[in-house]
Write a protein that holds these residues in place. Structure first.
Motif, PDB file in Angstrom:
ATOM      1  N   ARG A 198       0.644  -0.912   0.211  1.00 18.12           N
ATOM      2  CA  ARG A 198       0.628   0.451   0.114  1.00 18.12           C
ATOM      3  C   ARG A 198       0.578   0.971  -0.153  1.00 18.12           C
ATOM      4  O   ARG A 198       1.448   1.810   1.142  1.00 18.12           O
ATOM      5  CB  ARG A 198      -0.515  -0.297   1.271  1.00 18.12           C
ATOM      6  N   GLY A 199       0.733   1.922  -1.133  1.00 15.06           N
ATOM      7  CA  GLY A 199       1.280   3.314  -1.027  1.00 15.06           C
ATOM      8  C   GLY A 199       1.070   4.238  -1.730  1.00 15.06           C
ATOM      9  O   GLY A 199      -0.414   4.580  -1.464  1.00 15.06           O
ATOM     10  N   ALA A 200       1.325   5.244  -2.366  1.00 17.47           N
ATOM     11  CA  ALA A 200       0.768   6.334  -2.529  1.00 17.47           C
ATOM     12  C   ALA A 200       0.637   6.173  -3.983  1.00 17.47           C
ATOM     13  O   ALA A 200      -0.875   6.652  -3.894  1.00 17.47           O
ATOM     14  CB  ALA A 200       2.270   7.916  -2.200  1.00 17.47           C
ATOM     15  N   PHE A 201       0.966   5.593  -4.728  1.00 17.41           N
ATOM     16  CA  PHE A 201       0.084   5.234  -6.085  1.00 17.41           C
ATOM     17  C   PHE A 201      -0.339   3.233  -6.133  1.00 17.41           C
ATOM     18  O   PHE A 201      -1.262   3.932  -6.790  1.00 17.41           O
ATOM     19  CB  PHE A 201       1.310   5.036  -7.131  1.00 17.41           C
ATOM     20  N   PHE A 202       0.409   2.832  -5.275  1.00 14.74           N
ATOM     21  CA  PHE A 202      -0.552   1.612  -5.676  1.00 14.74           C
ATOM     22  C   PHE A 202      -0.559   0.849  -5.053  1.00 14.74           C
ATOM     23  O   PHE A 202       0.003   1.043  -3.379  1.00 14.74           O
ATOM     24  CB  PHE A 202       0.710   0.785  -6.679  1.00 14.74           C
ATOM     25  N   GLN A 203      -2.089   0.317  -5.109  1.00 14.74           N
ATOM     26  CA  GLN A 203      -1.890  -1.009  -3.652  1.00 14.74           C
ATOM     27  C   GLN A 203      -2.607  -2.398  -4.600  1.00 14.74           C
ATOM     28  O   GLN A 203      -3.273  -2.652  -5.027  1.00 14.74           O
ATOM     29  CB  GLN A 203      -3.397  -0.499  -2.907  1.00 14.74           C
ATOM     30  N   VAL A 204      -1.654  -3.324  -4.304  1.00 20.08           N
ATOM     31  CA  VAL A 204      -1.052  -4.503  -4.905  1.00 20.08           C
ATOM     32  C   VAL A 204      -1.156  -5.341  -3.617  1.00 20.08           C
ATOM     33  O   VAL A 204      -0.454  -5.600  -2.813  1.00 20.08           O
ATOM     34  CB  VAL A 204       0.416  -4.709  -5.801  1.00 20.08           C
ATOM     35  N   ARG A 205      -1.701  -6.294  -3.681  1.00 16.31           N
ATOM     36  CA  ARG A 205      -1.765  -8.008  -2.655  1.00 16.31           C
ATOM     37  C   ARG A 205      -0.366  -9.097  -3.370  1.00 16.31           C
ATOM     38  O   ARG A 205      -0.544  -8.382  -2.394  1.00 16.31           O
ATOM     39  CB  ARG A 205      -3.481  -7.735  -2.408  1.00 16.31           C
ATOM     40  N   GLY A 206      -1.014  -9.487  -3.948  1.00 16.62           N
ATOM     41  CA  GLY A 206       0.241 -10.803  -4.598  1.00 16.62           C
ATOM     42  C   GLY A 206      -0.628 -11.567  -3.992  1.00 16.62           C
ATOM     43  O   GLY A 206      -1.686 -11.623  -3.293  1.00 16.62           O
ATOM     44  N   PRO A 207       0.048 -12.652  -4.262  1.00 19.41           N
ATOM     45  CA  PRO A 207       1.368 -12.749  -5.220  1.00 19.41           C
ATOM     46  C   PRO A 207       1.138 -13.136  -6.475  1.00 19.41           C
ATOM     47  O   PRO A 207      -0.174 -12.526  -6.843  1.00 19.41           O
ATOM     48  CB  PRO A 207       1.670 -14.340  -4.440  1.00 19.41           C
TER      49      PRO A 207
END
Length: 451
Positions: A198-207
């Motif tokens: 979880r960041g300023a530009f992206f939310q990526v759960r993965g895997p």
């Protein structure tokens, strides 16, 4: 400083019918740049034991100047999307590295991580990602944007983007997939993890739903030479493609970038610096000069101005007096390092606008060398042994003969001097470049947590 020994790296930067902006008009240029042409170019480079073929990319066309440059240049139309093309080239090559350009401004990190992991698996470890941030405003119109992302924000996004991509490549351990038919166990659950970014530009759960690539990570190449670009490269890149006009600037850039690595816990050999070079080679100097002048004669003024405007990110270039000396260009949110390079070149050589576009029509700001095989080898050797480069991306003026000339004339001279390999010593792009295979960040973190 002592001069270095060892061998340099060579990449073949394949672009359209060649790198000179008027290459397509040359009678010796490839007619179609269809797949058969690119397969031929790649085989020329592989037979010569080049480290990699390198493909640029763009996601726009330049039709704003329809009555002038757009009808006389390729105008941003690419024969193929590069990852697709390299995936096809996997089937007709066996050892050469395959590097594709993809933008952090106009891509999604999960999809990009999947694409390059797939290319690395297809090629058995020969993939590389050339990370660019995309400086041209017209690309933004194709991705639901009204303007280019500001320069500083492009690099903030790129910093997070590359962390997500490399993190996704590490969401599976190398030995995660057991596929044991007898026990019925397909994979070790503890060796596949969520990324939970979880960041300023992206939310990526993965895997990532593709196993870890054969190289651990496909080789990450970075092409920016601005301050944010150099800092991004020092932290994340494994090869840097840069434009340096002089020996002095090459040594300064090399020293600057390598000097930034320690604060990120990296060694000098963790990053290879590979400037672009546009070589026009002849069996005599006169032959080389004649080849170059034949190309220059095909250059239309409107095409030269359009090229400068695009590369510098300054549309006002088209409105400036063509025979006036260049002393300043408007600021831009586009390619800041290339704009600065053009201004430095114009000041150093006292160039008018016309002379400037003629000067950079071949290599678009990269180093240009015209001469015999011995003279070109002298120049390459000088930069290599004086720590101005770890190798070079060869930007053939016209394809295929520009690449064939370099392979037939310059490569044997480099080998005679002990500067280039006779045979591949490995099978992956990392092995060609002398880069370490990264261990899984997530596996390391899990091991620490278990202690």
């Amino acid at each position: 400083m002592a001069k270095r020994d060892g061998q340099l790296s060579l990449g073949a930067f394949l672009l359209y019918t060649g790198h000179h902006v008027a290459a397509w008009r040359h009678p010796g240029a490839s007619d179609s740049t269809g797949f058969a042409d690119f397969a031929h170019f790649a085989r020329i480079a592989e037979n010569a034991k080049f480290d990699a073929v390198f493909l640029a990319d763009g996601v726009n066309t330049r039709l704003q100047n329809v009555e002038a440059a757009s009808r006389k240049a390729h105008s941003g139309f690419y024969p193929f999307e590069p990852i697709t093309l390299l995936s096809a080239l996997v089937a007709v090559t066996s050892r050469i590295g395959l590097v594709a350009t993809a933008s952090t401004s106009f891509s999604d990190p999960y999809n990009l991580a999947r694409q390059f992991a797939s290319l690395d698996h297809l090629s058995a470890g020969r993939a590389g990602w050339n990370l660019v941030t995309s400086a041209d405003a017209s690309s933004a119109y194709n991705f639901s944007r009204d303007a280019i992302i500001a320069h500083a924000d492009r690099y903030k996004r790129a910093e997070e983007f590359v962390d997500v991509v490399t993190g996704l490549w590490d969401t599976s351990d190398d030995d995660a997939f057991l596929r044991d038919r007898e026990s019925g166990v397909y994979f070790h659950p503890e060796k596949v993890r969520h990324l939970n970014h979880r960041g300023a530009f992206f939310q990526v759960r993965g895997p990532l739903n593709i196993p870890r690539p054969p190289q651990g990570h496909p080789v990450v190449v970075q092409a920016g030479s601005s301050e944010p670009g150099k800092e991004l490269a020092a932290r994340t890149a494994e090869a840097v493609f840069t434009a340096q006009q002089t020996l002095k600037s090459s040594i300064a850039f090399y020293s600057d970038l390598k000097g930034r690595l320690a604060k990120y816990g990296r060694a000098a050999d963790d990053v290879k610096i590979l400037p672009g070079v546009f070589p026009v080679v002849g069996r005599t100097r006169q032959e080389a000069e004649d080849k170059f002048e034949q190309l220059q004669a095909l250059l239309e003024p409107s095409v030269g101005l359009d090229m400068l405007a695009e590369l510098a990110g300054v549309d006002e270039v088209r409105m400036l007096p063509i025979d006036a000396l260049i002393s300043e260009l408007p600021e831009t949110e586009g390619g800041k390092s290339r704009r600065a390079l053009f201004l430095e070149l114009a000041a150093r050589e006292n160039l008018t606008l016309r002379q400037l576009y003629q000067r950079v029509a071949g290599a678009r700001g990269h180093w240009q060398v015209v001469g015999t095989a011995q003279e070109i080898a002298d120049e390459l050797e000088e930069r290599f042994v004086n720590f101005g480069a770890d190798g070079f991306n060869i930007m053939s003026p016209v394809l295929p003969w520009g690449l064939s000339d370099f392979v037939e004339l310059v490569v044997p001279e480099l080998r005679r001097r002990g500067l280039f390999r006779d045979e591949y010593r490995g099978s992956t792009l990392r092995e060609h470049l002398g880069l370490k295979r990264p261990s899984s960040q997530n596996a390391e973190s899990a091991a620490v947590a278990a202690e």
